[in-house]
Design an enzyme around this catalytic site. Structure first.
Site, PDB file in Angstrom:
ATOM      1  N   HIS A 120       1.340  -1.219   0.273  1.00 40.86           N
ATOM      2  CA  HIS A 120      -0.023  -0.125   0.098  1.00 40.86           C
ATOM      3  C   HIS A 120       0.572   1.038   0.221  1.00 40.86           C
ATOM      4  CE1 HIS A 120      -3.644  -1.775   0.261  1.00 40.86           C
ATOM      5  NE2 HIS A 120      -2.919  -2.422   1.221  1.00 40.86           N
ATOM      6  N   ASP A 134      -1.066  -5.121   5.985  1.00 41.50           N
ATOM      7  CA  ASP A 134      -1.820  -6.128   5.232  1.00 41.50           C
ATOM      8  C   ASP A 134      -1.962  -5.899   3.458  1.00 41.50           C
ATOM      9  OD1 ASP A 134      -1.939  -3.024   5.028  1.00 41.50           O
ATOM     10  OD2 ASP A 134      -4.708  -3.629   3.819  1.00 41.50           O
ATOM     11  N   GLU A 135      -2.156  -7.126   3.280  1.00 42.18           N
ATOM     12  CA  GLU A 135      -2.225  -7.153   1.574  1.00 42.18           C
ATOM     13  C   GLU A 135      -1.129  -6.316   1.266  1.00 42.18           C
ATOM     14  OE1 GLU A 135      -6.748  -6.138   0.628  1.00 42.18           O
ATOM     15  OE2 GLU A 135      -5.525  -4.317   0.576  1.00 42.18           O
ATOM     16  N   ALA A 136       0.497  -7.312   1.491  1.00 43.45           N
ATOM     17  CA  ALA A 136       1.613  -7.175   0.856  1.00 43.45           C
ATOM     18  C   ALA A 136       1.360  -8.341   0.333  1.00 43.45           C
ATOM     19  CB  ALA A 136       2.417  -7.118   2.661  1.00 43.45           C
ATOM     20  N   HIS A 137       0.986  -8.136  -1.049  1.00 48.11           N
ATOM     21  CA  HIS A 137       0.841  -9.391  -1.303  1.00 48.11           C
ATOM     22  C   HIS A 137       1.987  -9.606  -2.725  1.00 48.11           C
ATOM     23  CE1 HIS A 137      -3.012  -9.944  -0.111  1.00 48.11           C
ATOM     24  NE2 HIS A 137      -4.108  -9.324  -1.094  1.00 48.11           N
TER      25      HIS A 137
END
Ligand code: TNX
Length: 539
Positions: A281, A344-347
């Site tokens: 993000h 979060d969501e550190a894809h």
């Protein structure tokens, strides 16, 4: 009378008070009306949201008149008194002068360290309404402030209007004894996807404070925008903050503006919890400084709504110089104890890199005197001692992910609960809701309210739950009217889960109390979703 009792007496009284409270609560929690019969109109004492711990009705109650004075002596008492007077003066048209003289009549605000007040903790209070006076007593300024909010809800909704209205302005007779179930009651505003001005944030703070929320989590950075000035990395705000979802002008807070928000929240006994979301993000930061990218090339600014495509470069030392500077500057202007580092969501970050990143970044938060808060993905790395994880899973979150959170809680990581299919204010109510998202499903008012934070995640020790949060993500929201349509009526429900004793939890009773709030929202100019699940009064 101000006394300073010994602790033994305090704890003994605390024990007996809680017993009385538990007994009082069961008689208060209204039984659902037998179906087919019209529910009786709610008395003012029975319509408070969040439901107080204990209510005893009795006597005629105090009427605010042109002769009413507000008695407040200490600075904390005066602050609460001024706040109350500002609410009451425009609609009542009364002068309502403050006086520091003690007296038996009028509205009396009292900070008192008597054991029975201390027993109500850092935010509890008592309201006593009789024919001759209205007395709000607390051990703390925060308690007085919450007591003021309770009194406000006892008055006719027209009190909220900013032009002269007709009374009478009577507060139902009796005693309210109240304290919160959880110390952490939060709402989050995403000012990164769409930017919201200082005035818009203040308006939202006022709405949350009305329901006794005590934290404002500000999501200050994301792929689409960086919203806080950082002196050592100025392009973050000037360039990284220059757009938003859909390509609008965006914006950022100067340090003075951020401090103004912090002070405005503090005056309402809310603490700001700033979030810099890392290592994912982060497109706005990566676009602002090429050196933060592993390949040294700055990507363009981003105005879409995809997630999971950006990552700080975990292997570069400059990344940690950057994070150190940002955390240092942000911590210096944040009086609250928590600093949220996202996670979060550190894809686009490998698991190994994510763990390495968190191992280096968490100590920086401690170095600048703050406690780490992170999204629950932090439990996939090694949460620092004392760290808090914010659970945002939902009914389809995988067992392994849940188990990591449960195990972390068993090992001492405290939790803030914001389950996406319950407390996410950006989820659509139904398929017909024009705004919002639906990845966690539709979240109507009942679904949002009808869960228990203490048992929501089986296996989590009850004392690991520090509280609840209602996050408001803004991919689809760009005006205060948008925010309000999504937050109301769900925000008061999450506030009630955070504040009210579990024994008061009852959907049928709640929906009736909630319905009684609507005239107040109308008076305040707050638009809301008129859910068919709630028996709203006719307009
Ligand atoms: C998931 S919740 C996100 C956000 C989105 C949100 C939209 C979380 C920690 N991450 O990036 O804005 O869903 O509902």
């Amino acid at each position: 009378m101000r006394t300073h009792p010994g602790t033994t007496r305090t704890s003994r009284l605390l024990g007996s008070l809680l017993l009385v409270a538990a007994a009082g609560v069961s008689s208060f929690a209204a039984a659902p009306a037998p179906s087919g019969r019209a529910e009786p109109p709610l008395t003012p004492l029975g319509r408070i949201v969040p439901a107080p711990m204990r209510v005893e009705a009795g006597g005629e109650g105090y009427e605010i008149t042109a002769r009413t004075r507000i008695r407040a002596a200490t600075p904390e008492e005066r602050r609460a008194g001024e706040y109350l007077a500002k609410v009451l003066r425009p609609s009542t048209g009364y002068r309502l002068p403050l006086t520091d003289r003690a007296g038996g009549d009028g509205i009396r605000l009292r900070i008192s360290a008597e054991p029975r007040n201390k027993a109500l903790g850092a935010e509890g209070y008592r309201v006593l309404s009789t024919r001759g006076s209205l007395t709000i007593t607390s051990w703390t300024g925060a308690g007085l402030f919450h007591g003021v909010q309770t009194v406000r809800q006892q008055l006719p909704a027209a009190v909220e209007k900013r032009t002269g209205q007709r009374g009478p302005w009577r507060i139902a007779g009796g005693t309210i004894t109240d304290m919160p179930r959880y110390g952490y009651r939060s709402t989050m505003l995403d000012v990164a996807r769409h930017f919201f001005t200082v005035d818009q944030v203040k308006r939202y703070i006022d709405q949350a404070a009305l329901y006794k929320m005590n934290k404002l989590h500000l999501h200050l950075s994301d792929d689409q925008g960086w919203r806080i000035a950082v002196d050592s990395w100025p392009r973050l705000a000037t360039y990284g903050g220059s757009t938003q979802v859909g390509g609008g002008a965006g914006g950022h807070y100067t340090k003075a503006q951020y401090k103004e928000i912090v002070a405005y929240a503090a005056a309402r006994h809310m603490k700001v919890v700033p979030e810099i979301d890392m290592p994912g993000h982060t497109n706005a930061a990566l676009a602002s400084y090429a050196e933060l990218n592993c390949d040294g090339v700055a990507p363009p600014l981003y105005t879409g709504t995809a997630v999971g495509f950006s990552s700080l470069c975990v292997k570069k030392d400059v990344t940690y110089d950057f994070v150190d500077d940002v955390i240092r500057e942000l911590a210096a202007m944040t009086p609250g104890e928590y600093l949220h580092i996202g996670g979060d969501e550190a894809h686009s970050t490998s698991h190994e890199d994510f763990t390495a990143f968190m191992a280096r970044v968490q100590p920086l938060v401690a170095e600048y005197g703050k406690t780490v808060l992170g999204w629950h993905q932090l439990t996939g790395a090694k949460p620092a001692e004392g760290a808090v994880a914010q659970y945002w899973g939902y009914d389809r979150t995988g067992a392994a992910e849940r188990e990591r959170v449960v195990n972390a809680a068993k090992n001492g990581t405290r939790l803030v609960l914001s389950p996406a299919d319950r407390s996410y204010l950006d989820m659509k109510y139904t398929k017909d809701t024009p705004l919002g998202l639906d990845w966690a499903g539709f979240v109507e008012v009942r679904r949002s309210y009808d869960w228990d934070p203490a048992t929501y995640l089986p296996g989590v020790p009850a004392d690991a739950v520090m509280g609840v949060e209602a996050p408001l993500w803004t991919e689809t929201l760009s005006t205060s009217a948008h925010l309000e349509h999504m937050a109301f009526p769900r925000l008061p429900g999450i506030a009630e889960l955070g504040w009210s004793p579990a024994a008061t939890h009852d959907w049928e009773a709640y929906r009736t109390r909630l319905a009684a709030q609507a005239p107040r929202w109308d008076a305040l100019g707050i638009g809301y979703h008129r859910s068919p699940q709630v028996p709203w009064p006719a307009r």
